[in-house]
Scaffold this motif. Structure first.
Motif, PDB file in Angstrom:
ATOM      1  N   UNK A 150      46.813  40.328  23.857  1.00 61.56           N
ATOM      2  CA  UNK A 150      46.448  41.752  23.878  1.00 61.56           C
ATOM      3  C   UNK A 150      46.242  42.248  25.305  1.00 61.56           C
ATOM      4  N   UNK A 151      45.689  41.418  26.167  1.00 63.88           N
ATOM      5  CA  UNK A 151      45.519  41.808  27.571  1.00 63.88           C
ATOM      6  C   UNK A 151      46.876  41.995  28.240  1.00 63.88           C
ATOM      7  N   UNK A 152      47.799  41.076  27.979  1.00 65.33           N
ATOM      8  CA  UNK A 152      49.150  41.231  28.530  1.00 65.33           C
ATOM      9  C   UNK A 152      49.791  42.516  28.022  1.00 65.33           C
ATOM     10  N   UNK A 153      49.682  42.790  26.720  1.00 66.17           N
ATOM     11  CA  UNK A 153      50.282  43.989  26.139  1.00 66.17           C
ATOM     12  C   UNK A 153      49.625  45.267  26.653  1.00 66.17           C
ATOM     13  N   UNK A 154      48.366  45.163  27.072  1.00 65.21           N
ATOM     14  CA  UNK A 154      47.663  46.343  27.579  1.00 65.21           C
ATOM     15  C   UNK A 154      48.003  46.643  29.034  1.00 65.21           C
TER      16      UNK A 154
END
Length: 325
Positions: A106-110
């Motif tokens: 989720x951090x990468x996607x954000x």
């Protein structure tokens, strides 16, 4: 996601500042070199974090470096990173390595640009001794592996502890382990002791931890390995300045804490660094009272020294596979 090319454009437009943003005091480790786990559990709200990020954009900040405590314990950390990315800020974060794979994804996607993962030794028992967290080495290596699999820039961050610097080839072993076995760059943190109430550090660090006589060879080895092509995250000029500091020589670059680099805590208070008192509060004060003409050389905290170099030298800006700091 903001990429290196966009970061360069913004840098040339005058966006050169870095904010170290501690979004929570909560932490699930009790590290030997950090005492924040002893503080009351406090976290900034998502609404106030967004206000702080808006402030950074208005004042020409390029990088926001999310930290804590353990930033991934904040329930809204992904939303914070996403919002910062929308504003065009370059986002970085340090984690103790306990985050779940879903959080990393989720951090990468954000839009997270860079993740540094604490990693203290190749021996699991020593890692647990330093972090006082069961199976911490396994969790850290999983975090690194998960980060690589989702395509996130990642490097390790090693506290220069006696188990590393006291071993004749400890630094070399660490760099080889991280570069070859984990397949990522290796970064190092210089040990600091401070009883400042802002961010207490190293209360339990001994003279052995802090003695430059013991640390010197380790720093010289890191610098030598970097010059010979090892994948090391620290800036070479910062490593040179550690040696300059202890030899009584002027630094290549002074720290610009309070001017080009700031520390924002979970209440929105802005400090020049971990050691110094509040300048203003981004949530409550109408004026931003940054320091001027700062040329500090009182400590070697890489969280502030290395971003200070970025503000002064275009040659330290990340390009391609190079990382922020």
């Amino acid at each position: 996601m903001v990429d290196a090319r966009q970061a360069l454009v913004k840098y040339l437009e005058g966006f050169r500042r870095t904010a170290v943003f501690a979004v929570t005091t909560r932490c699930n480790c009790r590290c030997a070199m950090c005492d924040i786990h002893k503080m009351p559990p406090n976290s900034i709200s998502l609404h106030d974090a967004m206000r702080a990020l808006d402030f950074l954009l208005r004042n020409k900040f390029l990088i926001v470096y999310f930290t804590g405590g353990e930033p991934t314990l904040h329930p809204n950390i992904v939303e914070m990173v996403r919002y910062a990315n929308r504003l065009g800020l370059v986002t970085a974060m340090t984690t103790n390595g306990t985050a779940a794979r879903d959080t990393i994804t989720r951090l990468k996607d954000s839009g997270l640009f860079l993740l540094s993962v604490s990693f203290d030794h190749w021996d699991a028992s020593l890692c647990e001794e330093i972090r006082r967290h069961k199976n911490i080495k396994i969790k850290q290596e999983e975090t690194i592996r998960n980060s690589k699999e989702v395509g996130l820039r990642v490097h390790t961050l090693t506290f220069l502890n006696p188990h590393i610097v006291g071993d004749g080839d400890g630094v070399g072993k660490m760099v080889r382990y991280v570069n070859q076995r984990l397949g990522v760059p290796s970064g190092f943190c210089y040990p600091i002791k401070s009883d400042a109430r802002i961010y207490p550090l190293g209360e339990n660090l001994s003279e052995e931890h802090l003695s430059f006589r013991n640390l010197r060879r380790g720093v010289e080895t890191i610098l030598s390995l970097k010059r010979r092509g090892a994948s090391i995250a620290n800036l070479g000029t910062y490593l040179e300045d550690i040696l300059n500091f202890h030899e009584g020589k002027p630094p290549n670059f002074y720290c610009k804490g309070g001017k080009d680099v700031i520390y924002i805590d979970w209440s929105g208070s802005v400090h020049p660094c971990f050691m110094k008192e509040k300048l203003f509060n981004v949530l409550h004060d109408k004026e931003a009272c940054f320091l001027k003409d700062v040329s500090c050389n009182s400590c070697l905290t890489n969280c502030f020294r290395e971003p200070s170099i970025l503000a002064q030298s275009p040659f330290s800006l990340p390009l391609g596979k190079e990382i922020l700091y």
